[in-house]
Design a protein around this motif. Structure first.
Motif, PDB file in Angstrom:
ATOM      1  N   ALA A 182       0.842  -1.193   0.000  1.00  0.00           N
ATOM      2  CA  ALA A 182       0.000   0.000   0.000  1.00  0.00           C
ATOM      3  C   ALA A 182       0.878   1.244   0.000  1.00  0.00           C
ATOM      4  CB  ALA A 182      -0.908   0.008   1.234  1.00  0.00           C
ATOM      5  N   ALA A 183       0.242   2.368  -0.270  1.00  0.00           N
ATOM      6  CA  ALA A 183       0.945   3.653  -0.250  1.00  0.00           C
ATOM      7  C   ALA A 183       0.213   4.628   0.657  1.00  0.00           C
ATOM      8  CB  ALA A 183       1.030   4.235  -1.657  1.00  0.00           C
ATOM      9  N   VAL A 184       0.968   5.313   1.491  1.00  0.00           N
ATOM     10  CA  VAL A 184       0.424   6.445   2.237  1.00  0.00           C
ATOM     11  C   VAL A 184       0.709   7.687   1.396  1.00  0.00           C
ATOM     12  CG1 VAL A 184       0.606   7.872   4.310  1.00  0.00           C
ATOM     13  CG2 VAL A 184       0.762   5.376   4.499  1.00  0.00           C
ATOM     14  N   VAL A 185      -0.352   8.383   1.012  1.00  0.00           N
ATOM     15  CA  VAL A 185      -0.223   9.578   0.181  1.00  0.00           C
ATOM     16  C   VAL A 185      -0.397  10.802   1.063  1.00  0.00           C
ATOM     17  CG1 VAL A 185      -1.138  10.845  -1.800  1.00  0.00           C
ATOM     18  CG2 VAL A 185      -1.106   8.327  -1.822  1.00  0.00           C
ATOM     19  N   GLN A 186       0.590  11.675   1.018  1.00  0.00           N
ATOM     20  CA  GLN A 186       0.581  12.894   1.825  1.00  0.00           C
ATOM     21  C   GLN A 186       0.784  14.100   0.919  1.00  0.00           C
ATOM     22  OE1 GLN A 186      -0.451  14.069   4.285  1.00  0.00           O
ATOM     23  NE2 GLN A 186       0.908  15.287   5.536  1.00  0.00           N
ATOM     24  N   VAL A 187       0.175  15.218   1.286  1.00  0.00           N
ATOM     25  CA  VAL A 187       0.357  16.473   0.561  1.00  0.00           C
ATOM     26  C   VAL A 187       1.279  17.374   1.364  1.00  0.00           C
ATOM     27  CG1 VAL A 187      -1.792  16.374  -0.746  1.00  0.00           C
ATOM     28  CG2 VAL A 187      -1.802  17.355   1.550  1.00  0.00           C
ATOM     29  N   VAL A 188       2.014  18.228   0.672  1.00  0.00           N
ATOM     30  CA  VAL A 188       3.071  19.005   1.316  1.00  0.00           C
ATOM     31  C   VAL A 188       2.536  20.120   2.218  1.00  0.00           C
ATOM     32  CG1 VAL A 188       3.412  20.775  -0.474  1.00  0.00           C
ATOM     33  CG2 VAL A 188       5.384  19.930   0.848  1.00  0.00           C
ATOM     34  N   ASP A 189       1.279  20.534   2.009  1.00  0.00           N
ATOM     35  CA  ASP A 189       0.790  21.718   2.720  1.00  0.00           C
ATOM     36  C   ASP A 189      -0.030  21.409   3.976  1.00  0.00           C
ATOM     37  OD1 ASP A 189      -1.361  20.716   1.331  1.00  0.00           O
ATOM     38  OD2 ASP A 189      -1.851  22.582   0.299  1.00  0.00           O
ATOM     39  N   THR A 190       0.247  20.271   4.613  1.00  0.00           N
ATOM     40  CA  THR A 190      -0.392  19.957   5.889  1.00  0.00           C
ATOM     41  C   THR A 190       0.692  19.668   6.932  1.00  0.00           C
ATOM     42  OG1 THR A 190      -0.629  17.662   5.170  1.00  0.00           O
ATOM     43  CG2 THR A 190      -2.553  19.089   4.894  1.00  0.00           C
ATOM     44  N   PRO A 191       1.422  20.706   7.362  1.00  0.00           N
ATOM     45  CA  PRO A 191       2.559  20.494   8.270  1.00  0.00           C
ATOM     46  C   PRO A 191       2.180  19.988   9.651  1.00  0.00           C
ATOM     47  CG  PRO A 191       2.125  22.839   8.004  1.00  0.00           C
ATOM     48  CD  PRO A 191       1.262  22.128   6.999  1.00  0.00           C
ATOM     49  N   GLY A 192       0.888  19.983   9.980  1.00  0.00           N
ATOM     50  CA  GLY A 192       0.454  19.483  11.280  1.00  0.00           C
ATOM     51  C   GLY A 192       0.280  17.975  11.328  1.00  0.00           C
ATOM     52  N   VAL A 193       0.479  17.291  10.201  1.00  0.00           N
ATOM     53  CA  VAL A 193       0.372  15.827  10.185  1.00  0.00           C
ATOM     54  C   VAL A 193       1.653  15.231  10.753  1.00  0.00           C
ATOM     55  CG1 VAL A 193       0.250  13.788   8.697  1.00  0.00           C
ATOM     56  CG2 VAL A 193      -1.253  15.742   8.259  1.00  0.00           C
ATOM     57  N   SER A 194       1.503  14.378  11.740  1.00  0.00           N
ATOM     58  CA  SER A 194       2.662  13.820  12.449  1.00  0.00           C
ATOM     59  C   SER A 194       3.025  12.432  11.946  1.00  0.00           C
ATOM     60  CB  SER A 194       2.352  13.739  13.945  1.00  0.00           C
ATOM     61  OG  SER A 194       1.320  12.774  14.163  1.00  0.00           O
ATOM     62  N   ALA A 195       4.234  12.005  12.303  1.00  0.00           N
ATOM     63  CA  ALA A 195       4.663  10.642  11.998  1.00  0.00           C
ATOM     64  C   ALA A 195       3.758   9.625  12.688  1.00  0.00           C
ATOM     65  CB  ALA A 195       6.115  10.444  12.442  1.00  0.00           C
ATOM     66  N   ALA A 196       3.275   9.966  13.867  1.00  0.00           N
ATOM     67  CA  ALA A 196       2.377   9.050  14.590  1.00  0.00           C
ATOM     68  C   ALA A 196       1.066   8.853  13.832  1.00  0.00           C
ATOM     69  CB  ALA A 196       2.106   9.589  15.989  1.00  0.00           C
ATOM     70  N   ALA A 197       0.563   9.918  13.197  1.00  0.00           N
ATOM     71  CA  ALA A 197      -0.657   9.795  12.388  1.00  0.00           C
ATOM     72  C   ALA A 197      -0.397   8.908  11.178  1.00  0.00           C
ATOM     73  CB  ALA A 197      -1.152  11.171  11.961  1.00  0.00           C
ATOM     74  N   VAL A 198       0.757   9.090  10.540  1.00  0.00           N
ATOM     75  CA  VAL A 198       1.122   8.248   9.401  1.00  0.00           C
ATOM     76  C   VAL A 198       1.197   6.788   9.836  1.00  0.00           C
ATOM     77  CG1 VAL A 198       2.960   7.695   7.755  1.00  0.00           C
ATOM     78  CG2 VAL A 198       2.331  10.085   8.155  1.00  0.00           C
ATOM     79  N   ALA A 199       1.841   6.531  10.955  1.00  0.00           N
ATOM     80  CA  ALA A 199       1.991   5.162  11.452  1.00  0.00           C
ATOM     81  C   ALA A 199       0.642   4.540  11.778  1.00  0.00           C
ATOM     82  CB  ALA A 199       2.903   5.141  12.678  1.00  0.00           C
ATOM     83  N   ARG A 200      -0.260   5.333  12.372  1.00  0.00           N
ATOM     84  CA  ARG A 200      -1.588   4.805  12.700  1.00  0.00           C
ATOM     85  C   ARG A 200      -2.325   4.401  11.434  1.00  0.00           C
ATOM     86  NH1 ARG A 200      -5.280   8.206  16.692  1.00  0.00           N
ATOM     87  NH2 ARG A 200      -3.790   7.323  18.183  1.00  0.00           N
TER      88      ARG A 200
END
Length: 196
Positions: free
Chosen positions: A98-116
């Motif tokens: 799978a792929a986690v897709v992130q956009v550059v303009d949401t600096p409040g997204v944490s590594a913990a959110a990605v991991a969850r």
């Protein structure tokens, strides 16, 4: 490599409303791009593909892109959809589930959110982080969904049409306690008043 979760960071836009490419914007003393890349990497995504477009040469000079696979979307001006297609195409040979897709303009997204979010990875899983009950980023796309996502991704909509069409099977992953998913369109939108 086979299995695992890859990352796709969409950072190709010109940031017209912001006044410069948001990859070059700064929050908490760091480039948005570096914040987002660290969140994906520290959240367990490997490999991570960074899709650049506007000001790509300048970004390569000033940003720490260590460990990332960097590609340039020559059609970046057509919108996020083309960057998503480029990112997933680049990630495909890695054989990730799978792929986690992130956009550059949401600096409040944490590594913990990605991991969850990544913890729910499966070839047929589609999921999105939610904040106060509203869908946001990042988004998790199981590999089986990539062909459909790339067919439907157009303009600035990215994966949204595909996710809307599958709303009944989309897994909502609450991440309120791990940061925020605020999309920063202008410097005044930063929570701490940081700007570029």
């Amino acid at each position: 490599m086979s299995g695992g979760v890859g990352g796709v960071l969409l950072a190709a836009g010109a940031g017209r409303r912001y006044g410069l490419p948001k990859a070059l914007a700064v929050a908490h003393g760091q480039l948005f791009l570096e914040i987002a890349l660290a969140a994906l990497r520290d959240g367990g995504c490997h490999p991570v593909v960074v899709v650049l477009g506007a000001a790509a040469d300048r970004i390569r000079l000033v940003a720490d892109l260590d460990g990332a696979t960097v590609v340039v979307n020559r059609d970046w001006s057509t919108g996020m959809g083309s960057s998503l297609r480029v990112g997933l195409h680049t990630l495909r040979p890695a054989g990730v589930t799978a792929a986690v897709v992130q956009v550059v303009d949401t600096p409040g997204v944490s590594a913990a959110a990605v991991a969850r979010l990544a913890a729910h990875a499966g070839e047929r899983t589609i999921a999105a982080a939610t904040y106060r009950g509203r869908q946001g980023h990042p988004v998790l796309l199981g590999r089986a969904h990539w062909p459909g996502v790339t067919r439907m991704a157009a303009g600035d909509t990215g994966a949204r049409p595909y996710l809307v069409a599958r709303a009944r099977t989309l897994l909502a992953v609450p991440c309120d306690d791990l940061g925020d998913g605020v999309d920063v369109d202008r410097p005044a939108g930063l929570p701490d008043g940081s700007d570029a």
